[in-house]
Design a protein around this motif. Structure first.
Motif, PDB file in Angstrom:
ATOM      1  N   ALA A 149      14.534  13.303 -22.746  1.00 11.90           N
ATOM      2  CA  ALA A 149      15.597  12.754 -23.681  1.00 11.90           C
ATOM      3  C   ALA A 149      15.079  12.159 -24.976  1.00 11.90           C
ATOM      4  N   PHE A 150      13.984  11.254 -24.894  1.00 12.12           N
ATOM      5  CA  PHE A 150      13.352  10.428 -25.985  1.00 12.12           C
ATOM      6  C   PHE A 150      12.211  10.844 -26.450  1.00 12.12           C
ATOM      7  N   SER A 151      11.785  12.016 -25.954  1.00 18.50           N
ATOM      8  CA  SER A 151      10.260  12.434 -26.223  1.00 18.50           C
ATOM      9  C   SER A 151       9.274  11.298 -26.124  1.00 18.50           C
ATOM     10  N   LEU A 152       9.230  10.790 -24.811  1.00 20.37           N
ATOM     11  CA  LEU A 152       8.489   9.750 -24.525  1.00 20.37           C
ATOM     12  C   LEU A 152       6.926  10.198 -23.832  1.00 20.37           C
ATOM     13  N   THR A 153       6.036   9.384 -23.900  1.00 20.15           N
ATOM     14  CA  THR A 153       5.079  10.039 -23.040  1.00 20.15           C
ATOM     15  C   THR A 153       5.367   9.625 -21.503  1.00 20.15           C
ATOM     16  N   PRO A 154       4.645  10.043 -20.594  1.00 16.18           N
ATOM     17  CA  PRO A 154       5.067   9.656 -19.096  1.00 16.18           C
ATOM     18  C   PRO A 154       4.935   8.309 -18.980  1.00 16.18           C
ATOM     19  N   ARG A 155       3.822   7.501 -19.322  1.00  8.51           N
ATOM     20  CA  ARG A 155       3.859   6.102 -19.282  1.00  8.51           C
ATOM     21  C   ARG A 155       5.008   5.392 -19.888  1.00  8.51           C
ATOM     22  N   ALA A 157       7.846   6.337 -20.475  1.00  8.45           N
ATOM     23  CA  ALA A 157       9.105   6.645 -19.703  1.00  8.45           C
ATOM     24  C   ALA A 157       9.043   5.731 -18.276  1.00  8.45           C
ATOM     25  N   GLU A 158       7.905   5.626 -17.970  1.00  7.48           N
ATOM     26  CA  GLU A 158       7.874   4.777 -16.516  1.00  7.48           C
ATOM     27  C   GLU A 158       8.278   3.557 -16.939  1.00  7.48           C
ATOM     28  N   VAL A 159       7.643   2.852 -17.905  1.00  4.54           N
ATOM     29  CA  VAL A 159       7.990   1.448 -18.596  1.00  4.54           C
ATOM     30  C   VAL A 159       9.512   1.232 -18.716  1.00  4.54           C
ATOM     31  N   LEU A 160      10.055   2.239 -19.400  1.00  3.92           N
ATOM     32  CA  LEU A 160      11.408   2.085 -19.684  1.00  3.92           C
ATOM     33  C   LEU A 160      12.423   2.157 -18.493  1.00  3.92           C
ATOM     34  N   LEU A 161      11.881   3.176 -17.539  1.00  2.00           N
ATOM     35  CA  LEU A 161      12.732   3.219 -16.390  1.00  2.00           C
ATOM     36  C   LEU A 161      12.746   1.664 -15.563  1.00  2.00           C
ATOM     37  N   TRP A 162      11.556   1.131 -15.559  1.00  2.00           N
ATOM     38  CA  TRP A 162      11.674  -0.038 -14.864  1.00  2.00           C
ATOM     39  C   TRP A 162      12.356  -1.275 -15.776  1.00  2.00           C
ATOM     40  N   VAL A 163      12.389  -1.346 -16.874  1.00  2.00           N
ATOM     41  CA  VAL A 163      12.925  -2.171 -17.861  1.00  2.00           C
ATOM     42  C   VAL A 163      14.640  -2.059 -17.643  1.00  2.00           C
ATOM     43  N   THR A 164      14.799  -0.810 -17.552  1.00  2.00           N
ATOM     44  CA  THR A 164      16.389  -0.186 -17.335  1.00  2.00           C
ATOM     45  C   THR A 164      16.931  -0.869 -16.053  1.00  2.00           C
ATOM     46  N   GLN A 165      15.913  -0.933 -15.039  1.00  4.80           N
ATOM     47  CA  GLN A 165      16.345  -1.831 -13.847  1.00  4.80           C
ATOM     48  C   GLN A 165      16.116  -3.284 -13.905  1.00  4.80           C
ATOM     49  N   VAL A 172       7.074  -5.444 -14.838  1.00  4.00           N
ATOM     50  CA  VAL A 172       6.650  -3.928 -15.166  1.00  4.00           C
ATOM     51  C   VAL A 172       5.162  -3.693 -15.144  1.00  4.00           C
ATOM     52  N   ALA A 173       4.255  -4.778 -15.608  1.00  3.25           N
ATOM     53  CA  ALA A 173       2.897  -4.648 -15.647  1.00  3.25           C
ATOM     54  C   ALA A 173       2.362  -4.767 -14.280  1.00  3.25           C
ATOM     55  N   ALA A 174       2.794  -5.698 -13.405  1.00  8.75           N
ATOM     56  CA  ALA A 174       2.348  -5.646 -12.064  1.00  8.75           C
ATOM     57  C   ALA A 174       2.739  -4.363 -11.393  1.00  8.75           C
ATOM     58  N   ILE A 175       3.935  -3.979 -11.730  1.00 11.49           N
ATOM     59  CA  ILE A 175       4.142  -2.607 -10.776  1.00 11.49           C
ATOM     60  C   ILE A 175       3.471  -1.437 -11.094  1.00 11.49           C
ATOM     61  N   LEU A 176       3.101  -1.325 -12.429  1.00 12.79           N
ATOM     62  CA  LEU A 176       2.481  -0.297 -13.063  1.00 12.79           C
ATOM     63  C   LEU A 176       0.865  -0.468 -13.294  1.00 12.79           C
ATOM     64  N   LYS A 181       0.479  -7.191 -22.152  1.00 14.99           N
ATOM     65  CA  LYS A 181       0.376  -6.773 -23.600  1.00 14.99           C
ATOM     66  C   LYS A 181       0.748  -5.264 -23.792  1.00 14.99           C
ATOM     67  N   THR A 182       0.129  -4.340 -22.807  1.00 15.71           N
ATOM     68  CA  THR A 182       0.262  -2.969 -22.669  1.00 15.71           C
ATOM     69  C   THR A 182       1.892  -2.634 -22.517  1.00 15.71           C
ATOM     70  N   ALA A 183       2.372  -3.307 -21.405  1.00 15.85           N
ATOM     71  CA  ALA A 183       3.645  -3.055 -21.268  1.00 15.85           C
ATOM     72  C   ALA A 183       4.457  -3.172 -22.259  1.00 15.85           C
ATOM     73  N   LYS A 184       4.102  -4.455 -23.170  1.00 15.68           N
ATOM     74  CA  LYS A 184       5.087  -4.842 -24.149  1.00 15.68           C
ATOM     75  C   LYS A 184       4.820  -3.691 -25.294  1.00 15.68           C
ATOM     76  N   GLN A 185       3.695  -3.203 -25.591  1.00 12.73           N
ATOM     77  CA  GLN A 185       3.417  -2.335 -26.682  1.00 12.73           C
ATOM     78  C   GLN A 185       4.374  -0.796 -26.264  1.00 12.73           C
ATOM     79  N   HIS A 186       4.047  -0.401 -25.117  1.00 14.45           N
ATOM     80  CA  HIS A 186       4.799   0.721 -24.494  1.00 14.45           C
ATOM     81  C   HIS A 186       6.197   0.650 -24.833  1.00 14.45           C
ATOM     82  N   LEU A 187       6.694  -0.482 -24.603  1.00 18.81           N
ATOM     83  CA  LEU A 187       8.181  -0.641 -24.734  1.00 18.81           C
ATOM     84  C   LEU A 187       8.645  -0.700 -26.333  1.00 18.81           C
TER      85      LEU A 187
END
Length: 213
Positions: A149-155, A157-165, A172-176, A181-187
């Motif tokens: 839907a948003f032309s995201l990379t798999p990673r 999209a995974e970050v967004l999925l957890w943030v949405t929850q 998110v960093a711990a889960i993935l 810092k990387t989680a924040k950059q992806h978001l």
């Protein structure tokens, strides 16, 4: 029916000035002199929108938005920060906590009215969509719908999925298995691709996609 706006601001002149500007445009207002009182007034008055200062005694603006977002009654209530800080990092902190927008003090009348009107209109549109769909019923089993839907990379999209929850960047960093810092950059990249500026706005768009049948 005129919309009700809660103004949480510890400086009385600023509080009165903002209230007056809004009342002259036909809005109802209620006020609070600090964050702790603001949360109580919000629960009593159930405003359609909240304007909140960041730096306040007893409970700051970040604490207010966190307290309200944890209450289902305010999950989608528009929240605008009033800040004397123009530093982008302070603005981003507010967005990450669930604010929808920010205004720099001293507040300019036209900017205030434009922000309020825009956020109220978006909130109304969201309520209509939720009513039509019977509310969101998201499927969190896969990140792939978000990726497409948003032309995201798999990673991303995974970050967004957890943030949405409702997960924090640290969660998110711990889960993935990545740094916070990387989680924040992806978001941040997700925000850019989705055309949004806040976790709340991104989550709402993601929920629509995940709820689609």
């Amino acid at each position: 029916m005129s919309k009700k706006i809660l103004i949480i601001e510890d400086q009385a002149p600023m509080r009165r000035n903002v209230a007056l500007m809004l009342e002259l445009e036909g809005y109802k207002t209620c006020t609070a002199e600090n964050g702790r009182v603001g949360v109580e007034v919000a629960r009593q008055e159930k405003p359609d929108l909240v304007l909140c200062d960041v730096m306040m005694p007893e409970l700051d603006g970040y604490g207010v938005v966190q307290a309200l977002r944890e209450d289902d009654n305010f999950a989608n209530t528009p929240f605008i920060f009033l800040t004397a800080k123009s530093d982008r990092s302070d603005v981003r902190i507010g967005m990450n906590f669930g604010a929808d927008d920010y205004l720099t003090k001293p507040v300019v009348r036209d900017d205030l009215l434009a922000a309020v009107q825009t956020r109220l209109a978006r909130a109304e549109a969201l309520q209509e969509r939720m009513a039509e769909s019977g509310g969101f019923n998201p499927d969190f089993t896969s990140h792939e719908p978000l990726q497409k839907a948003f032309s995201l990379t798999p990673r991303e999209a995974e970050v967004l999925l957890w943030v949405t929850q409702g997960k924090s960047n640290g969660d998110v960093a711990a889960i993935l298995g990545m740094s916070e810092k990387t989680a924040k950059q992806h978001l941040g990249t997700c925000f850019q691709k989705m055309g949004v500026e806040s976790r709340n706005a991104a989550s709402l768009q993601a929920l629509e996609v995940l709820s689609a049948r």
